[in-house]
Design a protein around this motif. Structure first.
Motif, PDB file in Angstrom:
ATOM      1  N   GLY A   1     -75.561  55.593 -44.512  1.00 61.15           N
ATOM      2  CA  GLY A   1     -74.375  55.478 -45.359  1.00 61.15           C
ATOM      3  C   GLY A   1     -74.123  54.099 -45.944  1.00 61.15           C
ATOM      4  O   GLY A   1     -73.110  53.893 -46.620  1.00 61.15           O
ATOM      5  N   ILE A   2     -75.027  53.149 -45.715  1.00 56.48           N
ATOM      6  CA  ILE A   2     -74.809  51.775 -46.188  1.00 56.48           C
ATOM      7  C   ILE A   2     -75.609  51.543 -47.471  1.00 56.48           C
ATOM      8  O   ILE A   2     -76.823  51.750 -47.506  1.00 56.48           O
ATOM      9  CB  ILE A   2     -75.227  50.756 -45.112  1.00 56.48           C
ATOM     10  N   LYS A   3     -74.916  51.126 -48.525  1.00 57.77           N
ATOM     11  CA  LYS A   3     -75.575  50.914 -49.811  1.00 57.77           C
ATOM     12  C   LYS A   3     -76.211  49.531 -49.906  1.00 57.77           C
ATOM     13  O   LYS A   3     -77.290  49.368 -50.469  1.00 57.77           O
ATOM     14  CB  LYS A   3     -74.569  51.081 -50.954  1.00 57.77           C
ATOM     15  N   ASP A   4     -75.496  48.525 -49.388  1.00 60.74           N
ATOM     16  CA  ASP A   4     -75.988  47.156 -49.502  1.00 60.74           C
ATOM     17  C   ASP A   4     -75.225  46.266 -48.529  1.00 60.74           C
ATOM     18  O   ASP A   4     -74.334  46.730 -47.817  1.00 60.74           O
ATOM     19  CB  ASP A   4     -75.837  46.631 -50.944  1.00 60.74           C
ATOM     20  N   VAL A   5     -75.619  45.019 -48.521  1.00 59.75           N
ATOM     21  CA  VAL A   5     -74.933  44.011 -47.717  1.00 59.75           C
ATOM     22  C   VAL A   5     -74.215  43.067 -48.675  1.00 59.75           C
ATOM     23  O   VAL A   5     -74.835  42.529 -49.607  1.00 59.75           O
ATOM     24  CB  VAL A   5     -75.930  43.215 -46.850  1.00 59.75           C
ATOM     25  N   ASP A   6     -72.912  42.880 -48.476  1.00 62.76           N
ATOM     26  CA  ASP A   6     -72.139  41.969 -49.322  1.00 62.76           C
ATOM     27  C   ASP A   6     -72.101  40.593 -48.675  1.00 62.76           C
ATOM     28  O   ASP A   6     -71.642  40.438 -47.539  1.00 62.76           O
ATOM     29  CB  ASP A   6     -70.715  42.493 -49.501  1.00 62.76           C
ATOM     30  N   LEU A   7     -72.581  39.602 -49.409  1.00 64.99           N
ATOM     31  CA  LEU A   7     -72.610  38.223 -48.929  1.00 64.99           C
ATOM     32  C   LEU A   7     -71.734  37.362 -49.834  1.00 64.99           C
ATOM     33  O   LEU A   7     -72.015  37.217 -51.026  1.00 64.99           O
ATOM     34  CB  LEU A   7     -74.050  37.701 -48.915  1.00 64.99           C
ATOM     35  N   PHE A   8     -70.664  36.841 -49.279  1.00 63.62           N
ATOM     36  CA  PHE A   8     -69.789  35.925 -50.003  1.00 63.62           C
ATOM     37  C   PHE A   8     -70.169  34.485 -49.662  1.00 63.62           C
ATOM     38  O   PHE A   8     -70.619  34.197 -48.551  1.00 63.62           O
ATOM     39  CB  PHE A   8     -68.324  36.134 -49.595  1.00 63.62           C
ATOM     40  N   TYR A   9     -69.960  33.614 -50.623  1.00 62.89           N
ATOM     41  CA  TYR A   9     -69.986  32.183 -50.337  1.00 62.89           C
ATOM     42  C   TYR A   9     -68.923  31.535 -51.203  1.00 62.89           C
ATOM     43  O   TYR A   9     -68.355  32.168 -52.106  1.00 62.89           O
ATOM     44  CB  TYR A   9     -71.381  31.581 -50.579  1.00 62.89           C
ATOM     45  N   PHE A  10     -68.616  30.289 -50.924  1.00 67.72           N
ATOM     46  CA  PHE A  10     -67.581  29.598 -51.681  1.00 67.72           C
ATOM     47  C   PHE A  10     -68.085  28.223 -52.084  1.00 67.72           C
ATOM     48  O   PHE A  10     -68.374  27.389 -51.240  1.00 67.72           O
ATOM     49  CB  PHE A  10     -66.292  29.461 -50.860  1.00 67.72           C
ATOM     50  N   ASP A  11     -68.208  28.040 -53.412  1.00 67.31           N
ATOM     51  CA  ASP A  11     -68.663  26.757 -53.950  1.00 67.31           C
ATOM     52  C   ASP A  11     -67.907  26.504 -55.256  1.00 67.31           C
ATOM     53  O   ASP A  11     -68.207  27.122 -56.278  1.00 67.31           O
ATOM     54  CB  ASP A  11     -70.170  26.794 -54.190  1.00 67.31           C
ATOM     55  N   ASP A  12     -66.913  25.614 -55.192  1.00 66.57           N
ATOM     56  CA  ASP A  12     -66.114  25.344 -56.394  1.00 66.57           C
ATOM     57  C   ASP A  12     -66.575  24.084 -57.133  1.00 66.57           C
ATOM     58  O   ASP A  12     -65.893  23.596 -58.029  1.00 66.57           O
ATOM     59  CB  ASP A  12     -64.619  25.247 -56.052  1.00 66.57           C
ATOM     60  N   ALA A  13     -67.757  23.595 -56.788  1.00 65.27           N
ATOM     61  CA  ALA A  13     -68.285  22.403 -57.458  1.00 65.27           C
ATOM     62  C   ALA A  13     -68.726  22.708 -58.894  1.00 65.27           C
ATOM     63  O   ALA A  13     -68.641  21.850 -59.775  1.00 65.27           O
ATOM     64  CB  ALA A  13     -69.449  21.816 -56.664  1.00 65.27           C
ATOM     65  N   ASP A  14     -69.193  23.918 -59.115  1.00 69.10           N
ATOM     66  CA  ASP A  14     -69.643  24.341 -60.453  1.00 69.10           C
ATOM     67  C   ASP A  14     -69.267  25.810 -60.608  1.00 69.10           C
ATOM     68  O   ASP A  14     -69.854  26.671 -59.959  1.00 69.10           O
ATOM     69  CB  ASP A  14     -71.157  24.145 -60.596  1.00 69.10           C
ATOM     70  N   LEU A  15     -68.283  26.079 -61.463  1.00 70.77           N
ATOM     71  CA  LEU A  15     -67.779  27.448 -61.608  1.00 70.77           C
ATOM     72  C   LEU A  15     -68.443  28.209 -62.760  1.00 70.77           C
ATOM     73  O   LEU A  15     -67.971  29.265 -63.167  1.00 70.77           O
ATOM     74  CB  LEU A  15     -66.260  27.428 -61.820  1.00 70.77           C
ATOM     75  N   SER A  16     -69.536  27.687 -63.258  1.00 73.61           N
ATOM     76  CA  SER A  16     -70.206  28.366 -64.364  1.00 73.61           C
ATOM     77  C   SER A  16     -70.938  29.617 -63.883  1.00 73.61           C
ATOM     78  O   SER A  16     -71.338  29.717 -62.722  1.00 73.61           O
ATOM     79  CB  SER A  16     -71.224  27.423 -65.028  1.00 73.61           C
ATOM     80  N   TYR A  17     -71.074  30.563 -64.798  1.00 73.21           N
ATOM     81  CA  TYR A  17     -71.861  31.766 -64.520  1.00 73.21           C
ATOM     82  C   TYR A  17     -73.298  31.379 -64.158  1.00 73.21           C
ATOM     83  O   TYR A  17     -73.904  31.960 -63.258  1.00 73.21           O
ATOM     84  CB  TYR A  17     -71.852  32.681 -65.752  1.00 73.21           C
ATOM     85  N   GLU A  18     -73.825  30.382 -64.862  1.00 74.39           N
ATOM     86  CA  GLU A  18     -75.217  29.983 -64.667  1.00 74.39           C
ATOM     87  C   GLU A  18     -75.471  29.493 -63.244  1.00 74.39           C
ATOM     88  O   GLU A  18     -76.524  29.776 -62.655  1.00 74.39           O
ATOM     89  CB  GLU A  18     -75.599  28.895 -65.688  1.00 74.39           C
ATOM     90  N   ALA A  19     -74.509  28.749 -62.692  1.00 75.16           N
ATOM     91  CA  ALA A  19     -74.681  28.232 -61.327  1.00 75.16           C
ATOM     92  C   ALA A  19     -74.727  29.371 -60.318  1.00 75.16           C
ATOM     93  O   ALA A  19     -75.575  29.391 -59.414  1.00 75.16           O
ATOM     94  CB  ALA A  19     -73.546  27.267 -60.985  1.00 75.16           C
ATOM     95  N   GLU A  20     -73.810  30.340 -60.468  1.00 76.18           N
ATOM     96  CA  GLU A  20     -73.818  31.486 -59.552  1.00 76.18           C
ATOM     97  C   GLU A  20     -75.082  32.307 -59.740  1.00 76.18           C
ATOM     98  O   GLU A  20     -75.687  32.768 -58.771  1.00 76.18           O
ATOM     99  CB  GLU A  20     -72.580  32.350 -59.769  1.00 76.18           C
ATOM    100  N   ASP A  21     -75.501  32.490 -60.986  1.00 72.34           N
ATOM    101  CA  ASP A  21     -76.692  33.292 -61.264  1.00 72.34           C
ATOM    102  C   ASP A  21     -77.930  32.666 -60.631  1.00 72.34           C
ATOM    103  O   ASP A  21     -78.809  33.376 -60.124  1.00 72.34           O
ATOM    104  CB  ASP A  21     -76.873  33.438 -62.781  1.00 72.34           C
ATOM    105  N   ALA A  22     -77.993  31.338 -60.639  1.00 73.35           N
ATOM    106  CA  ALA A  22     -79.132  30.660 -60.013  1.00 73.35           C
ATOM    107  C   ALA A  22     -79.163  30.936 -58.516  1.00 73.35           C
ATOM    108  O   ALA A  22     -80.243  31.158 -57.930  1.00 73.35           O
ATOM    109  CB  ALA A  22     -79.047  29.152 -60.280  1.00 73.35           C
TER     110      ALA A  22
END
Length: 200
Positions: free
Chosen positions: A66-87
């Protein structure tokens, strides 16, 4: 009613049972070890993979059911760009290659930037990864684990664990998430008919 054997116990007992089940689950064990090696800032494995694994354990279902995936959160407010998260997401995809379950990685410092367009309402600007789970649609789902500095599993559970151990999905009205609460509740009942869903 053996599946309810931890329901109503003191939080410390439930915490020990929860972390014991998570640590013994082969899929979660390998995933958490890989997450630790990735060394993201303020990371937290959250939600479904955790409470679903507990329900599987208590109802005798196999790991991963019944498990689709694992959700992994992190918190990094040094660079809020989409590109930084995508990397980070692309690096993580390579790092987790070969795991049984896909790992979904999201920077909680950026959620307030995309949430209104996706869900049609504002979302708080979170101060850390732990804060974000207190806004989940259902209190039952607000749970996360990570390793502490001593290498022990640490638990984040702002609403406790009794809903999980009571097989009860309880709404969290911190935001208007009725549709998500009802949809996730219905899906959970298909996999674990022992579950009850508290109406919004």
């Amino acid at each position: 009613m053996h599946h309810l054997r931890y329901s109503g116990l003191a939080f410390d007992e439930q915490r020990a049972a929860f972390l014991g089940i998570v640590a013994a689950d082969p899929l979660l064990n390998e995933t958490l070890a890989r997450v630790r090696d990735l060394a993201l800032p303020d990371w937290l494995v959250v939600s479904g993979a955790l409470y679903n694994s507990v329900w599987n354990h208590l109802t005798g279902k196999p790991p991963g059911y019944g498990i689709k995936d694992v959700d992994l959160f992190y918190f990094d407010d040094a660079d809020l760009s989409y590109e930084a998260e995508d990397a980070v997401i692309r690096t993580a995809a390579r790092h987790f290659d070969g795991l049984t379950l896909p790992v979904e990685v999201r920077n909680q410092a950026r959620v307030h930037l995309w949430y209104p367009e996706k869900f049609g309402q504002d979302c708080p600007k979170y101060r850390n990864a732990s804060e974000s789970i207190s806004f989940f649609a259902s209190k039952t789902h607000a749970v996360g684990v990570r390793f502490d500095d001593g290498g022990e599993l640490d638990l984040v559970a702002p609403f406790g664990l009794d809903d999980i151990f009571s097989f009860r999905i309880t709404p969290n009205r911190a935001m208007d998430n009725r549709r998500t609460h009802e949809a996730k509740g219905a899906r959970a009942r298909e996999c674990w008919p022992e579950i009850s869903v508290v109406p919004w």
